[in-house]
Design a protein around this motif. Sequence first.
Motif, PDB file in Angstrom:
ATOM      1  N   MET A  72      48.508  49.537  40.590  1.00 35.28           N
ATOM      2  CA  MET A  72      49.006  49.996  41.852  1.00 35.28           C
ATOM      3  C   MET A  72      48.271  49.270  42.973  1.00 35.28           C
ATOM      4  N   LYS A  73      48.983  48.922  44.024  1.00 31.97           N
ATOM      5  CA  LYS A  73      48.384  48.237  45.165  1.00 31.97           C
ATOM      6  C   LYS A  73      48.116  49.240  46.279  1.00 31.97           C
ATOM      7  N   TYR A  74      47.006  49.048  46.959  1.00 34.01           N
ATOM      8  CA  TYR A  74      46.624  49.920  48.050  1.00 34.01           C
ATOM      9  C   TYR A  74      46.411  49.100  49.320  1.00 34.01           C
ATOM     10  N   ILE A  75      46.575  49.742  50.448  1.00 37.67           N
ATOM     11  CA  ILE A  75      46.345  49.099  51.736  1.00 37.67           C
ATOM     12  C   ILE A  75      44.843  49.091  52.002  1.00 37.67           C
ATOM     13  N   SER A  76      44.327  47.949  52.421  1.00 34.08           N
ATOM     14  CA  SER A  76      42.894  47.830  52.688  1.00 34.08           C
ATOM     15  C   SER A  76      42.578  48.230  54.130  1.00 34.08           C
ATOM     16  N   LEU A  77      41.325  48.530  54.362  1.00 36.54           N
ATOM     17  CA  LEU A  77      40.857  48.861  55.703  1.00 36.54           C
ATOM     18  C   LEU A  77      41.117  47.690  56.652  1.00 36.54           C
ATOM     19  N   GLU A  78      40.862  46.483  56.187  1.00 36.81           N
ATOM     20  CA  GLU A  78      41.064  45.304  57.018  1.00 36.81           C
ATOM     21  C   GLU A  78      42.526  45.177  57.436  1.00 36.81           C
ATOM     22  N   TYR A  79      43.448  45.433  56.517  1.00 37.98           N
ATOM     23  CA  TYR A  79      44.881  45.364  56.821  1.00 37.98           C
ATOM     24  C   TYR A  79      45.257  46.403  57.882  1.00 37.98           C
ATOM     25  N   VAL A  80      44.758  47.614  57.737  1.00 36.81           N
ATOM     26  CA  VAL A  80      45.064  48.678  58.697  1.00 36.81           C
ATOM     27  C   VAL A  80      44.536  48.312  60.081  1.00 36.81           C
ATOM     28  N   LEU A  81      43.334  47.767  60.143  1.00 41.98           N
ATOM     29  CA  LEU A  81      42.757  47.387  61.438  1.00 41.98           C
ATOM     30  C   LEU A  81      43.539  46.250  62.093  1.00 41.98           C
ATOM     31  N   LYS A  82      43.985  45.274  61.298  1.00 41.85           N
ATOM     32  CA  LYS A  82      44.795  44.183  61.840  1.00 41.85           C
ATOM     33  C   LYS A  82      46.139  44.697  62.332  1.00 41.85           C
ATOM     34  N   LEU A  83      46.747  45.594  61.583  1.00 39.79           N
ATOM     35  CA  LEU A  83      48.022  46.183  61.984  1.00 39.79           C
ATOM     36  C   LEU A  83      47.860  46.980  63.276  1.00 39.79           C
ATOM     37  N   HIS A  84      46.794  47.731  63.376  1.00 39.67           N
ATOM     38  CA  HIS A  84      46.497  48.498  64.588  1.00 39.67           C
ATOM     39  C   HIS A  84      46.377  47.573  65.789  1.00 39.67           C
ATOM     40  N   GLU A  85      45.653  46.482  65.614  1.00 40.42           N
ATOM     41  CA  GLU A  85      45.472  45.521  66.704  1.00 40.42           C
ATOM     42  C   GLU A  85      46.811  44.918  67.140  1.00 40.42           C
ATOM     43  N   LYS A  86      47.662  44.565  66.176  1.00 41.19           N
ATOM     44  CA  LYS A  86      48.981  44.014  66.500  1.00 41.19           C
ATOM     45  C   LYS A  86      49.835  45.016  67.261  1.00 41.19           C
ATOM     46  N   LEU A  87      49.814  46.265  66.822  1.00 37.78           N
ATOM     47  CA  LEU A  87      50.608  47.294  67.486  1.00 37.78           C
ATOM     48  C   LEU A  87      50.131  47.543  68.907  1.00 37.78           C
ATOM     49  N   ILE A  88      48.828  47.558  69.103  1.00 37.82           N
ATOM     50  CA  ILE A  88      48.278  47.765  70.443  1.00 37.82           C
ATOM     51  C   ILE A  88      48.657  46.602  71.353  1.00 37.82           C
ATOM     52  N   LYS A  89      48.584  45.386  70.858  1.00 38.57           N
ATOM     53  CA  LYS A  89      48.967  44.223  71.660  1.00 38.57           C
ATOM     54  C   LYS A  89      50.445  44.267  72.030  1.00 38.57           C
TER      55      LYS A  89
END
Length: 49
Positions: A1-18
């Motif tokens: 099973m694949k899981y979302i990493s902390l780094e991925y979540v932080l990058k996604l957060h940054e993209k959404l904020i921008k």
Amino acid sequence: MKYISLEYVLKLHEKLIKATGGSIELRDIELLKSSIENSKTTFNGLVPA
């Protein structure tokens, strides 16, 4: 099973904020880590579907 990493979540957060505006700051990194790890828990030895 694949899981979302902390780094991925932080990058996604940054993209959404921008894209939408707002503060890039994160209120509680430990709570975020806990949420990510919680998705990996099992019940009676079974991985959730």
